[in-house]
Scaffold this motif. Sequence first.
Motif, short mmCIF file in Angstrom:
data_model
loop_
_atom_site.label_atom_id
_atom_site.label_comp_id
_atom_site.label_asym_id
_atom_site.label_seq_id
_atom_site.Cartn_x
_atom_site.Cartn_y
_atom_site.Cartn_z
N SER A 1 53.85 -9.42 57.65
CA SER A 1 52.95 -8.48 58.32
C SER A 1 53.45 -8.30 59.75
O SER A 1 53.68 -9.28 60.46
CB SER A 1 51.52 -9.02 58.32
N ALA A 2 53.65 -7.05 60.17
CA ALA A 2 54.25 -6.76 61.48
C ALA A 2 53.27 -5.99 62.35
O ALA A 2 52.61 -5.06 61.89
CB ALA A 2 55.54 -5.98 61.31
N VAL A 3 53.21 -6.37 63.63
CA VAL A 3 52.39 -5.68 64.62
C VAL A 3 53.20 -5.58 65.91
O VAL A 3 53.77 -6.57 66.37
CB VAL A 3 51.07 -6.42 64.89
N VAL A 4 53.27 -4.37 66.48
CA VAL A 4 53.95 -4.15 67.76
C VAL A 4 52.89 -3.80 68.81
O VAL A 4 52.09 -2.89 68.60
CB VAL A 4 54.99 -3.03 67.66
N LEU A 5 52.90 -4.53 69.92
CA LEU A 5 51.94 -4.33 71.01
C LEU A 5 52.65 -3.82 72.25
O LEU A 5 53.79 -4.21 72.53
CB LEU A 5 51.22 -5.65 71.33
N ASP A 6 51.96 -2.94 73.00
CA ASP A 6 52.53 -2.48 74.27
C ASP A 6 52.02 -3.34 75.41
O ASP A 6 51.36 -4.36 75.21
CB ASP A 6 52.20 -1.00 74.48
N GLU A 7 52.32 -2.92 76.65
CA GLU A 7 51.96 -3.73 77.82
C GLU A 7 50.46 -3.81 78.04
O GLU A 7 49.99 -4.69 78.78
CB GLU A 7 52.64 -3.17 79.08
N ALA A 8 49.69 -2.91 77.40
CA ALA A 8 48.23 -2.93 77.54
C ALA A 8 47.57 -3.59 76.34
O ALA A 8 46.35 -3.45 76.15
CB ALA A 8 47.71 -1.51 77.72
N ALA B 1 51.00 -13.29 72.48
CA ALA B 1 51.72 -12.07 72.85
C ALA B 1 51.75 -11.89 74.36
O ALA B 1 52.77 -11.49 74.93
CB ALA B 1 51.06 -10.87 72.18
N ARG B 2 50.65 -12.19 75.03
CA ARG B 2 50.62 -12.06 76.49
C ARG B 2 51.56 -13.04 77.16
O ARG B 2 52.28 -12.70 78.11
CB ARG B 2 49.19 -12.27 76.99
N ASP B 3 51.59 -14.28 76.65
CA ASP B 3 52.49 -15.28 77.23
C ASP B 3 53.95 -14.90 77.02
O ASP B 3 54.79 -15.07 77.91
CB ASP B 3 52.22 -16.66 76.61
N THR B 4 54.25 -14.37 75.84
CA THR B 4 55.63 -13.95 75.57
C THR B 4 56.03 -12.77 76.42
O THR B 4 57.17 -12.67 76.90
CB THR B 4 55.78 -13.62 74.07
N LEU C 1 56.69 -8.01 69.62
CA LEU C 1 56.65 -7.95 68.17
C LEU C 1 55.98 -9.22 67.62
O LEU C 1 56.36 -10.34 67.99
CB LEU C 1 58.06 -7.83 67.60
N LEU C 2 55.00 -9.02 66.73
CA LEU C 2 54.30 -10.13 66.08
C LEU C 2 54.56 -10.05 64.58
O LEU C 2 54.28 -9.04 63.94
CB LEU C 2 52.79 -10.03 66.36
N LEU C 3 55.12 -11.14 64.00
CA LEU C 3 55.37 -11.25 62.57
C LEU C 3 54.49 -12.36 62.01
O LEU C 3 54.49 -13.47 62.53
CB LEU C 3 56.84 -11.54 62.29
N VAL C 4 53.76 -12.06 60.95
CA VAL C 4 52.81 -13.01 60.37
C VAL C 4 53.13 -13.20 58.89
O VAL C 4 53.22 -12.22 58.14
CB VAL C 4 51.35 -12.52 60.53
#
Length: 446
Positions: free
Chosen positions: A61-68, A98-101, A140-143
């Motif tokens: 499962s993939a999720v891409v987050l932006d700076e916000a 995600a914020r720490d990364t 990028l978050l992979l689960v």
Amino acid sequence: MDVNAAVAAAAAIAGVLTGVIAMLAFRWSEREQKRPTRTSLHTDPVLPPGVDTVLSVLRSSAVVLDEADAVVKASSAAYALGLVRGGKLAVEPMLQMARDTRRDGEIRQVELDLPRRGTGRGEALAVSARVAPLGSRLVLLLVEDLTEARRIEAVRRDFVANVSHELKTPVGALSLLSEAVMDAADDPEAVERFAGRMQIEATRLTNLVQELIDLSRVQNDDPLEDAEPVRVDELVAEAIDRCRHQAGTKQITMAANVGGGPVGTSDEGGGGRRAGTADLQIWGNRGQLAAALGNLVENAVNYSPARTRVGIAARKVPAPGGDLIEVAVTDQGIGISEKDRERIFERFYRVDPARSRHTGGTGLGLAIVKHVAASHGGEVTVWSSEGQGSTFTLRLPEAGVARDRATDHTSGLADDVDTGQPDGTTTVTSPTTSPYESLSAPEVLP
């Protein structure tokens, strides 16, 4: 003429103004289209080239987050797991990762237990989450869903522990008995007594090893690779012959009825007759089907009091996907309690451990029945009431229906094994009377 000239001049001026206004509006529209909007910042074009394609083929499962922390891209699996809701990442520990990364650029990984969506039983969903930077602004978050892997590992651990325990008991008994024989070398009666006990434990060990081999075979082999039409009356007769000695010892009457005609009866284990056959056939592996039905009949005999009856009934029943063959084994034993009915198909589970040791049971017989039923595209059900007895029913596709399915699907019916329900379908029913009461007397148990 002066009036007409004035009207013409006014019309010309109006036309020029209309053209100027139209041109200005067109230029303004083009400028607005080229200007980046708030929504366009969070669509696919912000992803690095090729990333969208790679994410679409990943099993994770993939999720891409932006700076916000807004979701730029999320796979359908991420929505199915409940990771993304309302355009936001809904799991706080993952969001913090995600914020720490994003802050230090380090790759992070953690395993979490998440509540399942749509269930009120508090079942946990085991996942492994890995967060990595993607470009300068994205994360990028992979689960990975680890629930099934953990379940299989737990089953494996339990199986190894149970096998170790079951093997340790007869092996330890044989060791002690051999020492006793050596110490009683000058006492022939004691030697004979201890040797008899050694034979019992050796037989128990042999049966356990054989059933482990049988269970491994039905789990790993596709029974439809060497499938053939198997006559139900022959399977029933073979099961009766297999248990004839035990039934005779306990003076248990055995009788069978296939499609309305008696196949064979055994009164107090002696004699027998073959009469009246029915055109009932199952498409499958003869050896596995015979072992499954034999286990059911053997259990019925072993767990029934002396001078009672055990019956086997077979019939064809209509079903939406094609006709089914039902083979039911009914006894007049002590029955099975409600709490035990939920677990009797588990490996090594015994309703009465003390009685199992007396009868030589290993706790694998019903597990084998369950796997055979599932691998042949069927199911096994149980009805039982304490003090009234039990009825175990094998429900399998008729030979023609099963053969057509095997032809249509190259993988065969065995594809249903160890999926949504790993060991096939088992149904526990608790009506007030046996569903085969009408068949068990006098038709099946004359």
